[in-house]
Every structure is written in structure tokens, then in C-alpha cells.
Scaffold this active site. Sequence first.
Site, mmCIF file in Angstrom:
data_model
loop_
_atom_site.group_PDB
_atom_site.id
_atom_site.type_symbol
_atom_site.label_atom_id
_atom_site.label_comp_id
_atom_site.label_asym_id
_atom_site.label_seq_id
_atom_site.Cartn_x
_atom_site.Cartn_y
_atom_site.Cartn_z
ATOM 1 N NE ARG A 83 -7.810 0.718 5.263
ATOM 2 C CZ ARG A 83 -8.395 2.311 5.235
ATOM 3 N NH1 ARG A 83 -7.481 2.587 6.624
ATOM 4 N NH2 ARG A 83 -7.545 2.899 4.731
ATOM 5 C CD GLU A 114 3.389 -13.290 15.695
ATOM 6 O OE1 GLU A 114 3.086 -11.881 15.842
ATOM 7 O OE2 GLU A 114 2.173 -13.821 16.582
ATOM 8 C CB SER A 160 -8.509 -4.819 -3.491
ATOM 9 O OG SER A 160 -9.330 -4.259 -3.411
ATOM 10 C CB SER A 194 -8.013 -3.543 2.506
ATOM 11 O OG SER A 194 -7.501 -2.133 3.157
ATOM 12 C CG ASP A 244 -1.975 0.819 1.411
ATOM 13 O OD1 ASP A 244 -2.405 1.322 -0.226
ATOM 14 O OD2 ASP A 244 -2.869 1.169 1.636
ATOM 15 C CG HIS A 299 -0.356 2.341 -9.353
ATOM 16 N ND1 HIS A 299 -0.487 2.110 -8.418
ATOM 17 C CD2 HIS A 299 -1.410 3.124 -9.401
ATOM 18 C CE1 HIS A 299 -1.714 2.815 -7.335
ATOM 19 N NE2 HIS A 299 -2.264 3.268 -8.757
ATOM 20 C CD1 TRP A 337 7.141 6.744 -2.817
ATOM 21 C CD2 TRP A 337 6.980 7.226 -4.915
ATOM 22 N NE1 TRP A 337 8.506 6.627 -3.601
ATOM 23 C CE2 TRP A 337 8.572 7.258 -5.031
ATOM 24 C CE3 TRP A 337 5.997 7.367 -6.033
ATOM 25 C CZ2 TRP A 337 9.030 7.438 -6.465
ATOM 26 C CZ3 TRP A 337 7.108 7.761 -6.838
ATOM 27 C CH2 TRP A 337 8.632 7.679 -6.897
ATOM 28 N NE ARG A 361 -7.645 1.994 -5.271
ATOM 29 C CZ ARG A 361 -6.846 1.851 -5.104
ATOM 30 N NH1 ARG A 361 -5.680 2.619 -5.689
ATOM 31 N NH2 ARG A 361 -5.909 2.165 -3.751
ATOM 32 C CG ASN A 394 -8.209 -2.105 -5.534
ATOM 33 O OD1 ASN A 394 -6.846 -2.740 -5.716
ATOM 34 N ND2 ASN A 394 -8.360 -1.256 -4.696
ATOM 35 C CD1 TRP A 395 -12.958 -5.102 -9.371
ATOM 36 C CD2 TRP A 395 -12.250 -3.632 -11.472
ATOM 37 N NE1 TRP A 395 -12.223 -5.664 -10.019
ATOM 38 C CE2 TRP A 395 -12.203 -5.564 -11.123
ATOM 39 C CE3 TRP A 395 -11.781 -3.595 -12.385
ATOM 40 C CZ2 TRP A 395 -10.477 -5.912 -12.141
ATOM 41 C CZ3 TRP A 395 -11.365 -3.982 -13.617
ATOM 42 C CH2 TRP A 395 -10.550 -5.816 -13.389
#
Length: 253
Positions: A207, A220, A78, A209, A33, A50, A38, A84, A81-82
Amino acid sequence: MALKPGHVTLGESELLELVRTQPVPRHVAVIMDGNGRWATQRGLPRVAGHSEGVKSARTVVRTADTLGVGYLTLYAFSSENWSRPSEEVATLMSLLERSIHQELPELMARNIRLRVIGRAQGVPAAVKRGIDHVTDATAGNTGMTLFMAFNYGGRDELVDAFRALAGRIERGELAPAEIDEDRISRALYTGDAPDPDLLIRTSGEMRISNFLLWQIAYTELWVTSVLWPDFGPHDLYSAIAEYQRRERRFGGV
Ligand code: IPE
Ligand code: IPE
Ligand code: MG
């Protein structure tokens, strides 16, 4: 720089030496993520993040493979993510299509088996062809398994597993009482792979997601504020070094 007990700061090679003194996690999962942030921080369009993120993914595959990690699962796109902007989605699709082809020689050289987990439905045909090609080409490889979570949703995965099990019941192959944890695990996209030992999330979000909901019951967690395009070998060594210091209890004492 990372800290070890006693607060001695370790450089990359010392950290690697430390990591090598103990068993590495068998299965590492990563929520990659922070690409958008960035890019935004640099005044660049999100898609530039990306492209840069693909380089980090390549590096983490190499580093995990060299360390002897058995399974690496990368969350690339994910099922949510569609939602977006369509240009961003299109860029992510073409980046995946291009990089999957480019990586094939190295995956073969490293004996890595690629498997894409997620729903095929909705994935553009060209991307699907690329995925199938590289999946088939690497199917016989016996080294690290690389699970690329693409058009992946943890709830979708559970829905698909329940449907598969219900289908077997309908055909008289399975009785409801025979459904147990093991059968549910095997019906998931990850099949007979062990559950992740370590889950890394970059860019600081606390989270999950919709990632590997069933499989991370006792995983962990390690969250870093580092944005994915800045993630490098040192960060993976830091995560593993901390994992190696943890006491896993699985509900015991
Ligand atoms: C992760 O970076 C890549 C994908 C989810 C495809 P993001 O694009 O989510 O970056 P941020 O979270 O907006 O910074
Ligand atoms: C999770 O990141 C999905 C991937 C890394 C592919 P998101 O950026 O989509 O997650 P949220 O929206 O912050 O929860
Ligand atoms: Mg994000």
C-alpha cells in the site's frame, strides 16, 4: 542476494557494477517501514527499531548520493502516525531532532540539500528549530536533494496546494482555466522536483499509505519483505537493477 535474468545470483559488488552500466533513476522515494516489527522480532521495544532505522536512513542517503541519484525522498513520519502511543511519537520526534543535527556535517561534505516536506503545524518547536537550521544551512548545496517527509500526508499536501492556488485566484493572479498539471505540481511541497521514477517500500506491505499521491502517477513500484532496519546498499542496488530492466510505457505501446 539478487537475481538477474538467467537467475545468476549476484553479490553486492557485482550488482553495483551492473547498476552502473545504465542510468540510475533521477528520483527515488522510500517508504521506510517495518521498524516496529524488526524490534518486536528481537524482543525489544518498538522504539529500538526506530533507532536502528535511523542508521539505515543514513546508509541509503550515502548510497543514493554515491550512485548519483538526484532526488531522494524518505517517508519518516506521516500525518497519521500521530495516532501512535505518545511515548513512541515522542521518541520519533527526539530521534529526528538529534539525527538532523548529527547529519549536518556530512550533508555539507556531500553537498546535499535537505528539504523537509509536510506540515509545520503540530511539529514541536525544538524539532522545528532543528529542521529550519539544517534546511537553511544546506539551502545553497547543489548536489542531491534530500526530501524528508515529516508530518507528511499526501492528501494534506493536495489540500495545501489547492488552498494556495485558490488564494492566487482570489487575489486575481490566476484564472481557473490556467490551472493545469504543471501548476498543480509546482504548488505541491516537492515544487519543481521531477516525479519519483522509483518507489521502494520495505516490510512487504502493498500500500501507499498516503505518500506522494499526485507525484507517483507513473512511478515504478518495488516492494521488499526486508524490514527497514535491515535495508542496506545491496537492497537499493537490487531495486535499481530491477527498475533498469523495466519497460516504462506511460500509457503508450
Ligand atoms: C516505520 O516503521 C517507521 C514509521 C512509520 C515512523 P513502523 O514503526 O511503521 O514499523 P511497523 O510497520 O510497525 O513494523
Ligand atoms: C508509512 O508507514 C509511514 C512511514 C513509513 C513514515 P506506516 O507504518 O505508518 O503505514 P501503515 O499504517 O502500515 O499503512
Ligand atoms: Mg509500519
